[in-house]
Design a protein around this motif. Structure first.
Motif, PDB file in Angstrom:
ATOM      1  N   ALA A 163      10.629   3.719  14.450  1.00  0.00           N
ATOM      2  CA  ALA A 163      10.940   5.156  14.385  1.00  0.00           C
ATOM      3  C   ALA A 163      10.067   5.863  13.348  1.00  0.00           C
ATOM      4  O   ALA A 163       9.804   7.064  13.444  1.00  0.00           O
ATOM      5  N   PHE A 164       9.601   5.105  12.345  1.00  0.00           N
ATOM      6  CA  PHE A 164       8.721   5.674  11.323  1.00  0.00           C
ATOM      7  C   PHE A 164       7.488   6.306  11.979  1.00  0.00           C
ATOM      8  O   PHE A 164       7.103   7.431  11.666  1.00  0.00           O
ATOM      9  N   TYR A 165       6.868   5.562  12.897  1.00  0.00           N
ATOM     10  CA  TYR A 165       5.619   6.029  13.507  1.00  0.00           C
ATOM     11  C   TYR A 165       5.868   7.182  14.470  1.00  0.00           C
ATOM     12  O   TYR A 165       5.030   8.062  14.623  1.00  0.00           O
ATOM     13  N   HIS A 215       0.846  -1.203   0.000  1.00  0.00           N
ATOM     14  CA  HIS A 215       0.000   0.000   0.000  1.00  0.00           C
ATOM     15  C   HIS A 215       0.878   1.249   0.000  1.00  0.00           C
ATOM     16  O   HIS A 215       0.677   2.177  -0.783  1.00  0.00           O
ATOM     17  N   TYR A 216       1.869   1.239   0.862  1.00  0.00           N
ATOM     18  CA  TYR A 216       2.698   2.432   1.040  1.00  0.00           C
ATOM     19  C   TYR A 216       3.529   2.731  -0.201  1.00  0.00           C
ATOM     20  O   TYR A 216       3.600   3.871  -0.655  1.00  0.00           O
ATOM     21  N   ILE A 217       4.135   1.706  -0.763  1.00  0.00           N
ATOM     22  CA  ILE A 217       4.956   1.977  -1.961  1.00  0.00           C
ATOM     23  C   ILE A 217       4.063   2.364  -3.139  1.00  0.00           C
ATOM     24  O   ILE A 217       4.403   3.270  -3.902  1.00  0.00           O
ATOM     25  N   GLY A 253      14.402  13.868   7.692  1.00  0.00           N
ATOM     26  CA  GLY A 253      14.199  13.229   8.992  1.00  0.00           C
ATOM     27  C   GLY A 253      14.346  11.718   8.901  1.00  0.00           C
ATOM     28  O   GLY A 253      14.935  11.080   9.769  1.00  0.00           O
ATOM     29  N   HIS A 254      13.807  11.130   7.833  1.00  0.00           N
ATOM     30  CA  HIS A 254      13.953   9.689   7.630  1.00  0.00           C
ATOM     31  C   HIS A 254      15.427   9.299   7.532  1.00  0.00           C
ATOM     32  O   HIS A 254      15.860   8.303   8.098  1.00  0.00           O
ATOM     33  N   MET A 255      16.193  10.110   6.804  1.00  0.00           N
ATOM     34  CA  MET A 255      17.619   9.798   6.643  1.00  0.00           C
ATOM     35  C   MET A 255      18.351   9.954   7.974  1.00  0.00           C
ATOM     36  O   MET A 255      19.198   9.139   8.337  1.00  0.00           O
ATOM     37  N   VAL A 287      -2.430  10.016   4.020  1.00  0.00           N
ATOM     38  CA  VAL A 287      -1.948   8.636   3.992  1.00  0.00           C
ATOM     39  C   VAL A 287      -1.140   8.351   5.257  1.00  0.00           C
ATOM     40  O   VAL A 287      -1.263   7.284   5.867  1.00  0.00           O
ATOM     41  N   HIS A 288      -0.360   9.342   5.710  1.00  0.00           N
ATOM     42  CA  HIS A 288       0.443   9.137   6.915  1.00  0.00           C
ATOM     43  C   HIS A 288      -0.391   9.261   8.187  1.00  0.00           C
ATOM     44  O   HIS A 288      -0.177   8.547   9.157  1.00  0.00           O
ATOM     45  N   HIS A 289      -1.359  10.173   8.152  1.00  0.00           N
ATOM     46  CA  HIS A 289      -2.266  10.333   9.289  1.00  0.00           C
ATOM     47  C   HIS A 289      -2.991   9.012   9.564  1.00  0.00           C
ATOM     48  O   HIS A 289      -3.125   8.577  10.709  1.00  0.00           O
ATOM     49  N   GLN A 297       8.273   9.464  14.077  1.00  0.00           N
ATOM     50  CA  GLN A 297       8.487  10.651  13.258  1.00  0.00           C
ATOM     51  C   GLN A 297       7.171  11.135  12.662  1.00  0.00           C
ATOM     52  O   GLN A 297       6.902  12.331  12.597  1.00  0.00           O
ATOM     53  N   HIS A 298       6.331  10.189  12.249  1.00  0.00           N
ATOM     54  CA  HIS A 298       5.077  10.611  11.638  1.00  0.00           C
ATOM     55  C   HIS A 298       4.084  11.138  12.660  1.00  0.00           C
ATOM     56  O   HIS A 298       3.249  11.986  12.340  1.00  0.00           O
ATOM     57  N   LYS A 299       4.168  10.675  13.868  1.00  0.00           N
ATOM     58  CA  LYS A 299       3.309  11.228  14.920  1.00  0.00           C
ATOM     59  C   LYS A 299       3.712  12.702  15.165  1.00  0.00           C
ATOM     60  O   LYS A 299       2.865  13.563  15.372  1.00  0.00           O
ATOM     61  N   LEU A 328      11.643  18.419   6.073  1.00  0.00           N
ATOM     62  CA  LEU A 328      11.597  17.856   7.423  1.00  0.00           C
ATOM     63  C   LEU A 328      11.367  16.340   7.400  1.00  0.00           C
ATOM     64  O   LEU A 328      11.987  15.595   8.159  1.00  0.00           O
ATOM     65  N   HIS A 329      10.489  15.901   6.518  1.00  0.00           N
ATOM     66  CA  HIS A 329      10.149  14.485   6.483  1.00  0.00           C
ATOM     67  C   HIS A 329      11.243  13.639   5.811  1.00  0.00           C
ATOM     68  O   HIS A 329      11.783  12.726   6.424  1.00  0.00           O
ATOM     69  N   ASN A 330      11.570  13.962   4.572  1.00  0.00           N
ATOM     70  CA  ASN A 330      12.556  13.141   3.851  1.00  0.00           C
ATOM     71  C   ASN A 330      13.910  13.142   4.549  1.00  0.00           C
ATOM     72  O   ASN A 330      14.551  12.102   4.693  1.00  0.00           O
TER      73      ASN A 330
HETATM   74 CU   LIG Z   1       7.739   8.967   6.088  1.00  0.00          CU
END
Ligand SMILES: [Cu+2]
Length: 480
Positions: free
Chosen positions: A199-201, A13-15, A167-169, A43-45, A203-205, A163-165
């Motif tokens: 950590a994904f969740y 779903h995500y990809i 942040g993932h790195m 989608v992230h919410h 950061q997304h929170k 911030l997001h991209n």
């Molecule tokens: Cu993300």
């Protein structure tokens, strides 16, 4: 909780969502993607809310959001390597977040965050030419999403950063910030694997919280805006059990095998993995809707649910719960004058899709179609951006997890972008080729704050009930 993050269908779903909405997309590729930033938010919410609902099902506290200056408690070992044998980086528990060579300093992340917080507080962003762009309106979330991710539509990349991209790195390399041992990209840098890392969740929170600050600046919906004159919900119930279970699932790995010349595979040799995955039993949403108008009315039916209690059993207040709502379905229905009874099967939910078959299965189906001289029908897999239908409802537990189920029936004539969707049963939830079919914001009518919940209880075209989701530790095994 691994069953959620490690679910192959969820990562599919995500990809697929990212393939439909690439951050590098611009008009030169043929069309503009509408509501790109808002879609990114939504989608992230939904992933964050679904993760939290799973945590409650497992008696776990809610996710603590990321804080750049605090320790990152959750470590992660992906047990995964690249085709050339290099491992994916891992991260110990309780690390202090550090600057990452060739990526960014922690300070950069904080500065980016503060600029975004400023924009939200001011209600406008600044573009490259120094103009103020108002975001305190229905489309502000789009601009904010473009900035936070960030994608090509970011009006001022150099200032707001990514911030997001980024942040993932940053998080992905915390196990080895100076690249002493690893210089391979982490799981967080691939859409196929990002959902695996806790950590994904976090950061997304943290990002979700910024979006909420923005949405809370918008004027709450008025009674007039929410009413669908002459239409009322009389009853809502679920037919069938709201019950989940695990099953063993055999997935062919033949497409992942090394197919170099020197690797001599025996003919007909097969390699597959057996993984448990979550499913639910069949049920249907039932809604009795009264149409007191003399004419047929097109209605948009929006179905949401949120955990009724937190992990300590305390009832979650309406305004808090509505932000944590998971979207269960959205559909259009023609209401005849008088009484209408709507039955919607769980398998029909437009926010979900069936699991994509393995390459081996596709191969076999193609072979069979050719030998019979038939066409290969894969229509059901066309709208691939949805969540796997298996995960439509959270896991629940043996005692039953209470959810508040909310149904909103709104004016379909006013909500829908074109007549076509009224005819089609296949609703492309995240839009189709850059066009999004529902004019209302994602999450409507729960996307804005509700200062007085009595308004929602009194609107006749809205309805709510409490349901319980069970899981009795049932596991259907693959082997006889
Ligand atoms: Cu993300």
């Amino acid at each position: 909780m691994a069953y959620f993050g490690e679910d192959i269908g969820l990562s599919t779903h995500y990809i697929n969502w990212h393939i439909e909405y690439p951050f590098w997309w611009n008009e030169t590729f043929g069309y503009q993607i509408e509501r790109r930033g808002e879609n990114y938010f939504w989608v992230h919410h939904q992933l964050v809310n679904r993760f939290e609902a799973e945590r409650i099902s497992n008696h776990l506290q809610k996710i603590e959001k990321l804080h750049w200056e605090r320790n990152l408690h959750e470590g992660f070992d992906p047990h995964t390597s690249y085709k050339n044998g290099n491992p994916f980086p891992f991260r110990h528990d309780d690390i202090h977040i550090e600057d990452v060579d060739k990526v960014a300093e922690v300070r950069d992340m904080i500065v980016m965050e503060n600029r975004i917080r400023d924009a939200i507080a001011h209600g406008y962003v600044i573009d490259k030419e120094g103009n103020k762009v108002d975001i305190n309106n229905e489309h502000g979330i789009d601009i904010l999403g473009d900035i936070i991710e960030s994608c090509v539509y970011n009006p001022y990349n150099e200032y707001y950063g990514s911030l997001h991209n980024m942040g993932h790195m940053m998080l992905g390399h915390q196990g080895d910030p100076h690249a002493k041992y690893y210089d391979t990209p982490s799981v967080l840098e691939h859409y196929e694997t990002a959902l695996r890392d806790p950590a994904f969740y976090k950061q997304h929170k943290y990002i979700d919280d910024l979006f909420r600050k923005h949405k809370d600046h918008l004027k709450p919906y008025s009674r007039e805006e929410l009413l669908f004159p002459g239409v009322a919900i009389n009853n809502i119930y679920i037919d069938g059990p709201l019950e989940t279970y695990f099953e063993d699932y055999e997935y062919s790995l033949m497409n992942a095998m090394d197919d170099k010349e020197e690797m001599k595979w025996e003919d007909k040799m097969e390699i597959s993995a057996i993984i448990p995955r979550l499913r639910h039993k069949d049920f249907s949403f039932n809604v009795d809707i009264m149409n007191n108008n003399d004419a047929h009315k097109l209605a948009t039916i929006r179905i949401f649910a949120w955990p009724h209690r937190d992990v300590n059993g305390v009832i979650i207040p309406f305004n808090e719960g509505r932000w944590h709502a998971i979207e269960l379905d959205k559909l259009w229905k023609e209401l005849a004058p008088g009484k209408n009874h709507m039955v919607r099967k769980c398998g029909e939910s437009s926010v979900t899709v069936p699991d994509v078959p393995s390459l081996k299965t596709l191969h076999e189906q193609a072979e069979a179609a050719i030998s019979r001289g038939n066409q290969l029908h894969l229509d059901e897999f066309v709208r691939a951006t949805g969540l796997p239908n298996r995960l439509l409802i959270p896991k629940g537990n043996a005692a039953g997890v209470e959810f508040k189920l909310v149904v909103a029936v709104t004016d379909g004539e006013a909500d829908s972008l074109n007549d076509e969707i009224n005819l089609t049963t296949k609703f492309h939830h995240y839009g189709h080729h850059g066009v999004y079919l529902d004019k209302k914001p994602h999450g409507y009518p729960l996307d804005r704050r509700v200062p007085d919940e009595r308004l929602f209880h009194e609107i006749p075209n809205f309805g709510e009930t409490i349901v319980k989701v069970f899981n009795h530790n049932e596991h259907i095994h693959h082997h006889e």
